[in-house]
Each structure stands twice: as structure tokens, then as C-alpha cells.
Write a protein that holds these residues in place. Structure first.
Motif, PDB file in Angstrom:
ATOM      1  N   TRP A 104       0.849  -1.191   0.000  1.00 11.29           N
ATOM      2  CA  TRP A 104       0.000   0.000   0.000  1.00 11.29           C
ATOM      3  C   TRP A 104       0.890   1.249   0.000  1.00 11.29           C
ATOM      4  O   TRP A 104       1.363   1.646  -1.040  1.00 11.29           O
ATOM      5  CB  TRP A 104      -0.982  -0.045   1.187  1.00 11.29           C
ATOM      6  CG  TRP A 104      -1.752   1.211   1.464  1.00 11.29           C
ATOM      7  CD1 TRP A 104      -1.878   1.850   2.655  1.00 11.29           C
ATOM      8  CD2 TRP A 104      -2.526   1.987   0.534  1.00 11.29           C
ATOM      9  NE1 TRP A 104      -2.667   2.964   2.547  1.00 11.29           N
ATOM     10  CE2 TRP A 104      -3.075   3.072   1.250  1.00 11.29           C
ATOM     11  CE3 TRP A 104      -2.787   1.893  -0.827  1.00 11.29           C
ATOM     12  CZ2 TRP A 104      -3.885   4.049   0.653  1.00 11.29           C
ATOM     13  CZ3 TRP A 104      -3.596   2.861  -1.427  1.00 11.29           C
ATOM     14  CH2 TRP A 104      -4.145   3.916  -0.687  1.00 11.29           C
ATOM     15  N   ALA A 131      -0.969   0.997  -5.088  1.00 15.61           N
ATOM     16  CA  ALA A 131      -2.028   0.126  -4.595  1.00 15.61           C
ATOM     17  C   ALA A 131      -2.406  -0.987  -5.558  1.00 15.61           C
ATOM     18  O   ALA A 131      -2.865  -2.042  -5.119  1.00 15.61           O
ATOM     19  CB  ALA A 131      -3.274   0.965  -4.296  1.00 15.61           C
ATOM     20  N   LYS A 179      -9.246   0.675  -3.600  1.00 12.12           N
ATOM     21  CA  LYS A 179      -9.790  -0.382  -2.750  1.00 12.12           C
ATOM     22  C   LYS A 179     -10.802  -1.255  -3.491  1.00 12.12           C
ATOM     23  O   LYS A 179     -10.880  -2.467  -3.245  1.00 12.12           O
ATOM     24  CB  LYS A 179     -10.399   0.225  -1.485  1.00 12.12           C
ATOM     25  CG  LYS A 179      -9.374   0.972  -0.633  1.00 12.12           C
ATOM     26  CD  LYS A 179      -8.094   0.149  -0.395  1.00 12.12           C
ATOM     27  CE  LYS A 179      -7.035   0.895   0.379  1.00 12.12           C
ATOM     28  NZ  LYS A 179      -5.788   0.114   0.542  1.00 12.12           N
TER      29      LYS A 179
END
Length: 305
Positions: A104, A131, A179
Motif C-alpha cells: 500500500w 495500490a 480499494k
């Protein structure tokens, strides 16, 4: 009953310097695994995160927990470094049983609660590279080793289950996209691994008390409940060990294929496998967030941990 079900197994935890990644490595080690802990922050120098935690510390903690910890400094955005890492694992172990993509490093780059036209593009695209690209690069090189034996496991660590992220905007377009993408990668890996007897799962911790989070709330793990003075909902938070135990439980499960392509939380898995956080509780953070925080109810963790 054995307490080291992963003895003889080899894991790569990519992004194991701190937070969830560190404890995932430690809990895999506690279950007997040999764990390669990678990241950019080393005793030889810090990453752009500029924090004190190092991969060497993580590897030492893995070994202290009962496993074998091996630290390798790797920038997972550099394909050649990842290629060399996997070649080393192959030469030293001849196998890879578990891959955890926890890379991350985007927190300092996020501009929260601003529309895209007020977002700095360079920082936003750097976030996506950290990411998403890192996870794809790592899987590209590591999966051929993992599929040599049936039963391999890939865990994509993100923030939010698919169900939660599909229904909620995650406060920044770049964070939101990152995400959502991590969850989708697990779905893709699961499709590609299934013919080889492999399993891929998207796993999210809840409100995790990482080193940085404890600092933000000006507490330690010993007095963490004092953080509720700043935000009463902080009482639903969990240690990084909780998601670490979730990964270890998945890795040890001979029937793990039933989770292939699923998106689950550590809290959900704790109800299935019976593991707890270090205080013996089973915090179900995303159910709490949906039913209490997002519903505007006063903080009350009764029935949620």
C-alpha cells in the motif's frame, strides 16, 4: 491437535513492514510457516513513508513467533526486483504456498473529501500505482511458483468488503478506486487459479490499530481505549493480529477453495474459524460501521465484539 499447521509451508507477505502486513507475517510464522517479508523500509534506509518500522524487525518477529522470517528489501513497482525475489524463493525453497498482497503506502498521498477537480493528479496516480500496479506485478511473477502445487492461496488485503465498497464512496476518488480494484483482483486471480487448484480471497481488516493509527489517536496498545475520547467509535477497533490470524486460518484450511473469489472481513472469518483478537474478542467492524456509524447511531459496540 497441532498448533503449527503451516510447518513446511512457504509464504510471501508483500508489504510486511508494519501494520496488517507485519502481523500477517507474524501469525503465519506462529503457525509454523517460513515467511518472506518484503517492503521498502529497511535498516539500510527508509521508504517515502519515512517511518521507523523495518522489514528486518518483521522477520525477527516472525522467527520469535515460531516460524522462519526472511527479510528482503523489494520495491514492488520494479519488475526486475520482484522477478529476483521470486527466483530467490524458488532457489531457496522450491515452492510458494501463500502469497499475501498487502502493498500500500498511499496514506500520505490521499486528499480526503475533495472532488476530483481539486485532487492533485500526480499524487493520485502514484497512489494507484502503489495500490494496484504493485499487486499485479507481484502476482505476475509469483503465481507461476505458487501453482506448482495444488492448494496455493493468494490473499488480497484491502479496505472494505466488496459489498461495503459497492454501496459506499470511500472519501477520495483515488482511494475508492484503489480499494475497489484490490477486491476485483482477488476475483480475477481466483478465476485464473481455479484450474490449478488455487484459491484467491479478498480480505479486509476492520478499524485497525496500526502503528500510525495509535500515534494519530495519541495512545498505545496498552491504553488504546482512551482513543474513544477523540472518537467514541474507536472502541470497535482491532489489533493487526486479528487479520493476521484470519490469513493463517485460511492458509491452514484444507477446504479453503470454498472461499475462492470471495470478499470477506476478518470479523466474518473469525465467526467461521473461531480465532479471536489478542484480547479474546471478535470485533465485527464492518457490520458495526454499516449498522451503527453509517446509520448515525451513538457509539455502542455491544454485540459487535
Amino acid at each position: 491437535m497441532t498448533t503449527t499447521p503451516l510447518t513446511g509451508k512457504v509464504a510471501l507477505v508483500a508489504g510486511a513492514t508494519r501494520g496488517a502486513g507485519r502481523q500477517i507475517a507474524i501469525q503465519l510464522g506462529a503457525a509454523g510457516a517460513t515467511v518472506y517479508a518484503t517492503g521498502r523500509s529497511s535498516r539500510a534506509g527508509r521508504s517515502e513513508m519515512d517511518r521507523p518500522e523495518t522489514i528486518e524487525e518483521t522477520a525477527e518477529l516472525v522467527t520469535a513467533a515460531g516460524g522462519t522470517g526472511i527479510a528482503v528489501r523489494v520495491d514492488h513497482l520494479v519488475p526486475e526486483q520482484v522477478r529476483e525475489l521470486v527466483a530467490r524463493i524458488d532457489a531457496e525453497q522450491g515452492r510458494l504456498d501463500v502469497l499475501v498482497n498487502d502493498i500500500w503506502g498511499g496514506d500520505p498521498l490521499i486528499t480526503w473529501e475533495k472532488p476530483v477537480w481539486e485532487q492533485p493528479l500526480d499524487a493520485g496516480f502514484r497512489t494507484l500505482r502503489l495500490a494496484i500496479d504493485t499487486h499485479i506485478i507481484t502476482s505476475h511473477f509469483a503465481l507461476p511458483l505458487l501453482i506448482r502445487r495444488p492448494g496455493g492461496l493468494v490473499v488480497e488485503i484491502g479496505d472494505g468488503t466488496k459489498a461495503y465498497n459497492d454501496a459506499n464512496y470511500r472519501l477520495s476518488v483515488f482511494y475508492d478506486l484503489a480499494k475497489v480494484s484490490v477486491n476485483r483482483l482477488a476475483f480475477s486471480w481466483g478465476h485464473e487459479l481455479k484450474p490449478h487448484g488455487g484459491t484467491a480471497v479478498a480480505l479486509t481488516p476492520g478499524w485497525i490499530r496500526s502503528e500510525a493509527m495509535l500515534e494519530h489517536y495519541e495512545v498505545t496498545e496498552e491504553n488504546w481505549r482512551d482513543g474513544a475520547a477523540k472518537d467514541p467509535h474507536f472502541l470497535i477497533s482491532e489489533t493487526p493480529a486479528f487479520v493476521g490470524r484470519a490469513v493463517a486460518a485460511l492458509a491452514a484450511d484444507e477446504g479453503k477453495a470454498r472461499w475462492n473469489q470471495a470478499s470477506v472481513s476478518a470479523g466474518e472469518l473469525s465467526q467461521v474459524y473461531g480465532f479471536t483478537d489478542v484480547d479474546g474478542s471478535r470485533p465485527d467492524a464492518f457490520r458495526y460501521i454499516a449498522e451503527v456509524v453509517d446509520a448515525g447511531k451513538p457509539a455502542d459496540v455491544t454485540g459487535y465484539r
